[in-house]
Design a protein around this motif. Structure first.
Motif, mmCIF file in Angstrom:
data_model
loop_
_atom_site.group_PDB
_atom_site.id
_atom_site.type_symbol
_atom_site.label_atom_id
_atom_site.label_comp_id
_atom_site.label_asym_id
_atom_site.label_seq_id
_atom_site.Cartn_x
_atom_site.Cartn_y
_atom_site.Cartn_z
ATOM 1 N N ALA A 98 1.004 -0.999 -0.214
ATOM 2 C CA ALA A 98 -0.292 0.308 0.020
ATOM 3 C C ALA A 98 1.069 1.574 0.120
ATOM 4 C CB ALA A 98 -0.739 0.161 1.231
ATOM 5 N N GLU A 99 1.452 0.924 0.633
ATOM 6 C CA GLU A 99 2.435 2.402 0.435
ATOM 7 C C GLU A 99 3.314 2.762 -0.217
ATOM 8 O OE1 GLU A 99 2.610 3.830 3.616
ATOM 9 O OE2 GLU A 99 2.792 5.654 2.951
ATOM 10 N N ALA A 100 3.849 1.646 -0.705
ATOM 11 C CA ALA A 100 4.659 1.936 -2.086
ATOM 12 C C ALA A 100 3.954 2.070 -3.997
ATOM 13 C CB ALA A 100 4.707 0.797 -2.973
ATOM 14 N N LEU A 101 2.735 1.532 -3.219
ATOM 15 C CA LEU A 101 1.563 2.764 -4.559
ATOM 16 C C LEU A 101 1.434 3.604 -3.838
ATOM 17 C CD1 LEU A 101 -1.320 0.640 -5.147
ATOM 18 C CD2 LEU A 101 0.478 0.958 -6.233
ATOM 19 N N VAL A 102 1.340 4.432 -2.446
ATOM 20 C CA VAL A 102 1.373 5.684 -2.408
ATOM 21 C C VAL A 102 2.809 6.769 -3.292
ATOM 22 C CG1 VAL A 102 1.344 7.554 -0.660
ATOM 23 C CG2 VAL A 102 -0.472 5.859 -0.288
ATOM 24 N N ILE A 103 3.768 5.711 -2.568
ATOM 25 C CA ILE A 103 4.041 6.778 -2.747
ATOM 26 C C ILE A 103 4.907 6.652 -4.391
ATOM 27 C CG2 ILE A 103 7.372 6.779 -2.814
ATOM 28 C CD1 ILE A 103 7.594 4.477 -0.432
ATOM 29 N N ILE A 104 4.522 6.035 -5.196
ATOM 30 C CA ILE A 104 4.450 5.458 -6.293
ATOM 31 C C ILE A 104 4.286 6.229 -6.948
ATOM 32 C CG2 ILE A 104 4.570 4.354 -8.951
ATOM 33 C CD1 ILE A 104 4.977 1.727 -7.536
ATOM 34 N N SER A 105 2.655 6.808 -6.599
ATOM 35 C CA SER A 105 1.362 7.291 -7.034
ATOM 36 C C SER A 105 1.963 9.055 -6.367
ATOM 37 C CB SER A 105 0.600 7.469 -6.742
ATOM 38 O OG SER A 105 -0.019 8.245 -5.156
ATOM 39 N N ASN A 106 2.532 9.681 -6.452
ATOM 40 C CA ASN A 106 2.907 10.521 -5.996
ATOM 41 C C ASN A 106 4.646 10.989 -6.176
ATOM 42 O OD1 ASN A 106 0.802 10.905 -3.614
ATOM 43 N ND2 ASN A 106 2.062 11.109 -2.090
ATOM 44 N N ALA A 107 5.455 9.992 -6.340
ATOM 45 C CA ALA A 107 6.535 10.751 -6.898
ATOM 46 C C ALA A 107 7.254 9.892 -8.217
ATOM 47 C CB ALA A 107 7.515 10.456 -5.755
ATOM 48 N N GLY A 108 6.576 8.808 -8.581
ATOM 49 C CA GLY A 108 7.192 8.105 -10.228
ATOM 50 C C GLY A 108 7.402 7.214 -9.080
ATOM 51 N N VAL A 109 6.973 5.831 -10.146
ATOM 52 C CA VAL A 109 8.139 5.016 -10.144
ATOM 53 C C VAL A 109 9.739 4.673 -9.574
ATOM 54 C CG1 VAL A 109 8.385 4.091 -12.017
ATOM 55 C CG2 VAL A 109 8.137 1.964 -10.263
ATOM 56 N N GLU A 110 10.731 5.709 -10.302
ATOM 57 C CA GLU A 110 11.684 5.417 -10.079
ATOM 58 C C GLU A 110 12.246 5.903 -8.362
ATOM 59 O OE1 GLU A 110 9.906 9.516 -11.670
ATOM 60 O OE2 GLU A 110 10.062 7.159 -12.058
ATOM 61 N N LYS A 111 10.953 6.529 -7.845
ATOM 62 C CA LYS A 111 11.716 7.318 -6.415
ATOM 63 C C LYS A 111 11.272 6.447 -5.522
ATOM 64 C CE LYS A 111 13.276 11.928 -6.359
ATOM 65 N NZ LYS A 111 14.090 11.850 -5.726
ATOM 66 N N LEU A 112 10.749 5.170 -5.786
ATOM 67 C CA LEU A 112 10.225 3.907 -5.633
ATOM 68 C C LEU A 112 11.600 3.103 -4.259
ATOM 69 C CD1 LEU A 112 8.657 1.355 -3.413
ATOM 70 C CD2 LEU A 112 8.835 0.562 -5.142
ATOM 71 N N SER A 113 11.618 3.452 -3.097
ATOM 72 C CA SER A 113 12.555 2.658 -2.631
ATOM 73 C C SER A 113 12.305 1.867 -1.018
ATOM 74 C CB SER A 113 13.914 3.949 -2.363
ATOM 75 O OG SER A 113 13.672 4.170 -0.584
ATOM 76 N N ILE A 114 13.007 1.031 -1.463
ATOM 77 C CA ILE A 114 12.393 0.228 0.160
ATOM 78 C C ILE A 114 12.974 1.170 1.422
ATOM 79 C CG2 ILE A 114 12.997 -2.051 1.404
ATOM 80 C CD1 ILE A 114 12.681 -4.029 -0.179
ATOM 81 N N ARG A 115 13.442 1.707 1.631
ATOM 82 C CA ARG A 115 13.656 1.994 2.655
ATOM 83 C C ARG A 115 13.144 3.183 3.016
ATOM 84 N NH1 ARG A 115 19.634 1.052 2.846
ATOM 85 N NH2 ARG A 115 20.084 1.939 5.470
ATOM 86 N N GLU A 116 12.203 3.787 2.040
ATOM 87 C CA GLU A 116 11.056 5.096 2.708
ATOM 88 C C GLU A 116 9.564 4.137 2.663
ATOM 89 O OE1 GLU A 116 11.914 7.539 2.295
ATOM 90 O OE2 GLU A 116 9.383 8.507 2.199
ATOM 91 N N VAL A 117 9.792 3.032 2.131
ATOM 92 C CA VAL A 117 8.157 2.494 2.361
ATOM 93 C C VAL A 117 9.014 1.933 4.227
ATOM 94 C CG1 VAL A 117 7.302 0.249 2.082
ATOM 95 C CG2 VAL A 117 8.237 1.001 0.024
ATOM 96 N N ALA A 118 9.729 1.149 4.185
ATOM 97 C CA ALA A 118 9.807 1.104 5.779
ATOM 98 C C ALA A 118 9.855 1.872 6.708
ATOM 99 C CB ALA A 118 11.381 0.364 5.696
#
Lengths: 216, 216
Positions: free
Chosen positions: A19-39
């Motif tokens: 869920a959180e990864a989806l939020v990140i992707i939708s806000n900042a784009g898929v390339e900004k998805l990082s496991i650390r940020e999710v955590a």
DNA sequence: CAATGGTGGTTGACAGTGTCAACTGATTGC
DNA sequence: GCAATCAGTTGACACTGTCAACCACCATTG
């Protein structure tokens, strides 16, 4: 003293990550998805997600897998009537509608930054399902005309229909279309027009709707 | 002792960076492009490229810009004959051929990982040029039929043609098509068939070439 | 009941990245 | 001759993914 933050998320950390990864992707784009940020957002150590996903790409692959599954479902959405041509058009609309309603998922699926399918065999299952839906719709279409085309023909036409729709959506989403200075109404009508044209190529005459240019 | 490696590349470090970046991208994909790696391969400090490119994305944007320029040139390639329909088809082939001959550039342009065009205004100039080429071809096509369509119509048809071609190529390149289990010949004929279908939708009857399915 | 092992979480490293800042050497314009 | 500028340097900082070791709990067995 057991101070260690109370093992937050429980067994659904996996879902929380997705869920959180989806939020990140939708806000900042898929390339900004990082496991650390999710955590970090979930409030859990930077390594915790690795209990549930072998790598960043495995997390992403699961998201993509679900997106494809949703997509296939959306294509299955319009219940078949007894008019195969109308059904085919409805599916075309469903395709485009999905792309607009879920731009995030669509971009994920066809945006080109997918994890390598070889490493994630299940990821594309939904894509195969969706293509089957399309195939079946075309088979019904031909069969209603009393034709029984072979598989090659079906696949060819299905690929053509899909690629045209994909191209339509893809151009819409790409910034390319934003930088072209188009006649405004052209952009507005674009989708409907393209659907009509694909229909024309497949021999569907959009019922009642006269083509607006006199030729043919 | 002037040991410091003799300021390697001279004034063409910029070109060297672009060339080396292309190598990296073609070998490992665009997401593996890193300024440090470029610098390392050229044999120069990790910061040197920043003299010529404000950021990694600026480097990438320049590569993309050139790719679009090449693309527009490729579309302009086939010299116009006195048969606008044949010319339009030739342009379609040129489109697909470019995509196959330069998959790297094509992927860069339409792969979806572009730098934000807002930050790099010149990047998409080639795209606008290419679209103009397409527009002009369609205008000639209509005009040969004695029609003088307005700009909206032209833009609509141009978008349709482009998006179909793009969809074709895009599906070819995406791993999606690899994971579908297609009838083999369908895959082989796909491009030619799609071109024919787009032509059909635009009212071009491929000269002498009977459509292989009987209807209309 | 005690020992055991797995499961889900932790901290701590390491290498790699982009990018800011300060520096140095050569070239050039006055 | 001398200041300015250019092109490249080194050195940091914050960030990333991922490996490794560790710890706490829970359910299982003996």
């Amino acid at each position: 003293m057991m101070a260690r933050a109370e093992h937050k998320a429980g067994p659904d950390l996996r879902e929380a990550c997705l869920a959180e990864a989806l939020v990140i992707i939708s806000n900042a784009g898929v390339e900004k998805l990082s496991i650390r940020e999710v955590a970090r957002r979930i409030g859990v150590s930077h390594q915790a997600p690795y209990r549930h996903f072998a790598s960043r790409n495995h997390l992403l692959a699961e998201i993509v897998r679900r997106a494809f599954a949703d997509f296939a479902q959306a294509l299955r959405g319009p219940a078949p009537t007894d008019d195969p041509a109308a059904d085919a058009l409805a599916m075309g609309f469903a395709y485009v509608q999905f792309a607009f309603a879920e731009p995030l998922k669509y971009r994920l699926m066809f945006g080109g930054t997918l994890p390598d399918p070889v490493d994630h065999p299940d990821m594309m299952q939904g894509a195969r399902d969706a293509f089957d839906v399309l195939r079946n719709s075309l088979i019904r279409l031909y069969s209603a005309r009393g034709q029984q085309p072979d598989r090659e023909t079906i696949d060819r036409e299905a690929l053509f229909a899909w690629s045209s729709l994909h191209g339509v959506v893809s151009l819409m989403r790409t910034d390319a279309i934003g930088t072209l200075d188009l006649a405004p109404s052209a952009r507005a009508d674009f989708v409907a027009h393209a659907l009509r044209q694909v229909g024309t190529a497949l021999g569907i005459n959009t019922s009642g709707q006269e083509p607006h240019r006199g030729s043919s």
